[in-house]
Design an enzyme around this catalytic site. Sequence first.
Site, PDB file in Angstrom:
ATOM      1  N   ARG A  98       2.235   2.039  15.425  1.00  0.00           N
ATOM      2  CA  ARG A  98       1.025   2.362  14.795  1.00  0.00           C
ATOM      3  C   ARG A  98       0.188   3.307  15.716  1.00  0.00           C
ATOM      4  O   ARG A  98      -1.049   3.523  15.452  1.00  0.00           O
ATOM      5  CB  ARG A  98       0.154   1.320  14.278  1.00  0.00           C
ATOM      6  CG  ARG A  98      -0.445   0.378  15.287  1.00  0.00           C
ATOM      7  CD  ARG A  98      -1.324  -0.810  14.491  1.00  0.00           C
ATOM      8  NE  ARG A  98      -0.616  -1.521  13.407  1.00  0.00           N
ATOM      9  CZ  ARG A  98      -1.247  -1.493  12.166  1.00  0.00           C
ATOM     10  NH1 ARG A  98      -2.256  -0.733  11.871  1.00  0.00           N
ATOM     11  NH2 ARG A  98      -0.761  -2.058  11.216  1.00  0.00           N
ATOM     12  N   ARG A 111      -6.068  -4.062  -4.999  1.00  0.00           N
ATOM     13  CA  ARG A 111      -4.904  -5.047  -4.262  1.00  0.00           C
ATOM     14  C   ARG A 111      -5.020  -6.338  -4.126  1.00  0.00           C
ATOM     15  O   ARG A 111      -6.261  -6.908  -4.009  1.00  0.00           O
ATOM     16  CB  ARG A 111      -4.643  -4.316  -2.857  1.00  0.00           C
ATOM     17  CG  ARG A 111      -4.062  -3.072  -2.748  1.00  0.00           C
ATOM     18  CD  ARG A 111      -3.058  -2.832  -1.704  1.00  0.00           C
ATOM     19  NE  ARG A 111      -3.528  -3.236  -0.424  1.00  0.00           N
ATOM     20  CZ  ARG A 111      -2.699  -2.563   0.755  1.00  0.00           C
ATOM     21  NH1 ARG A 111      -1.539  -1.949   0.408  1.00  0.00           N
ATOM     22  NH2 ARG A 111      -3.141  -3.237   1.928  1.00  0.00           N
ATOM     23  N   ARG A 121      -7.894  -9.264  -0.198  1.00  0.00           N
ATOM     24  CA  ARG A 121      -8.202  -9.423   1.055  1.00  0.00           C
ATOM     25  C   ARG A 121      -9.805  -8.868   1.205  1.00  0.00           C
ATOM     26  O   ARG A 121     -10.075  -8.040   0.466  1.00  0.00           O
ATOM     27  CB  ARG A 121      -7.572  -8.498   1.894  1.00  0.00           C
ATOM     28  CG  ARG A 121      -6.135  -8.822   2.215  1.00  0.00           C
ATOM     29  CD  ARG A 121      -5.035  -7.824   2.575  1.00  0.00           C
ATOM     30  NE  ARG A 121      -5.941  -6.992   3.769  1.00  0.00           N
ATOM     31  CZ  ARG A 121      -5.103  -6.264   4.716  1.00  0.00           C
ATOM     32  NH1 ARG A 121      -3.646  -6.461   4.534  1.00  0.00           N
ATOM     33  NH2 ARG A 121      -5.619  -5.482   5.582  1.00  0.00           N
ATOM     34  N   ARG A 144     -10.703   1.321   7.472  1.00  0.00           N
ATOM     35  CA  ARG A 144      -9.455   1.473   7.893  1.00  0.00           C
ATOM     36  C   ARG A 144      -8.739   2.832   7.733  1.00  0.00           C
ATOM     37  O   ARG A 144      -8.021   3.239   8.651  1.00  0.00           O
ATOM     38  CB  ARG A 144      -8.673   0.648   6.981  1.00  0.00           C
ATOM     39  CG  ARG A 144      -8.839  -0.968   7.102  1.00  0.00           C
ATOM     40  CD  ARG A 144      -8.817  -1.864   5.922  1.00  0.00           C
ATOM     41  NE  ARG A 144      -7.158  -1.855   5.531  1.00  0.00           N
ATOM     42  CZ  ARG A 144      -6.862  -2.207   4.238  1.00  0.00           C
ATOM     43  NH1 ARG A 144      -7.561  -2.661   3.632  1.00  0.00           N
ATOM     44  NH2 ARG A 144      -5.641  -2.369   4.078  1.00  0.00           N
TER      45      ARG A 144
END
Length: 216
Positions: A87, A126, A160, A171
Amino acid sequence: MNIVLFGPPGAGKGTQSALLVSQKKMHHISTGDLFRSHIKSKTPLGLRAKEYLDSGRLMPDDVTLSMVKEALAMLHGEGVVLDGFPRNVAQADALETLGREVGFDVEKAVFFDVPEAVLVGRLSGRWTCRNCGAVYHEVNTPPKVAGVCDRCQSKDLYQRADDSLESIKTRLKIYQETTAPLRDYYQARGRLAAVDGQGPTEQVYDRLCRVLWEKK
Ligand SMILES: [Zn+2]
């Protein structure tokens, strides 16, 4: 073929990895899955990982790297999809080094290109399975039975906390700063491939297979 899939959160890496596993019999290594399974079986690495996840701190690279190395060593060789790892450029460098130790070579790094507005739409609907980590979208990819995970049948699907609009923006910004430089990293090594990540899952998968297996 060993590959790395990367792209911003919501780009569809997990979904495409799952297709490569079912259609091409590839082995899928995701750091999310590694964290969950180590934590579940309370390994020394899992206990350390839990501390970081519980306190919301960033997972240190050495924990992630040890888990990935162990997983790669067990698979010894071919047909691995890495998803969510590396990442950052430091992890990509570390992967080159540990890859030499366990006989693993990244042949292609595939970048999923999706505009930010589309990502925000995807991420804001989501639902995640608390038990196995499978991700659903209330509009685009709902589970077959409402509220029940397709993969593990758990009824524990949740949204979440970091899927709020403000967290999503954060993010995406973190992605730009830490993960996006992988494009230059793999480009410079002649291993970058880019896939348009917009549109239906099957179409994206066709594009992915083309960049991976069709000779130019
Ligand atoms: Zn599940």
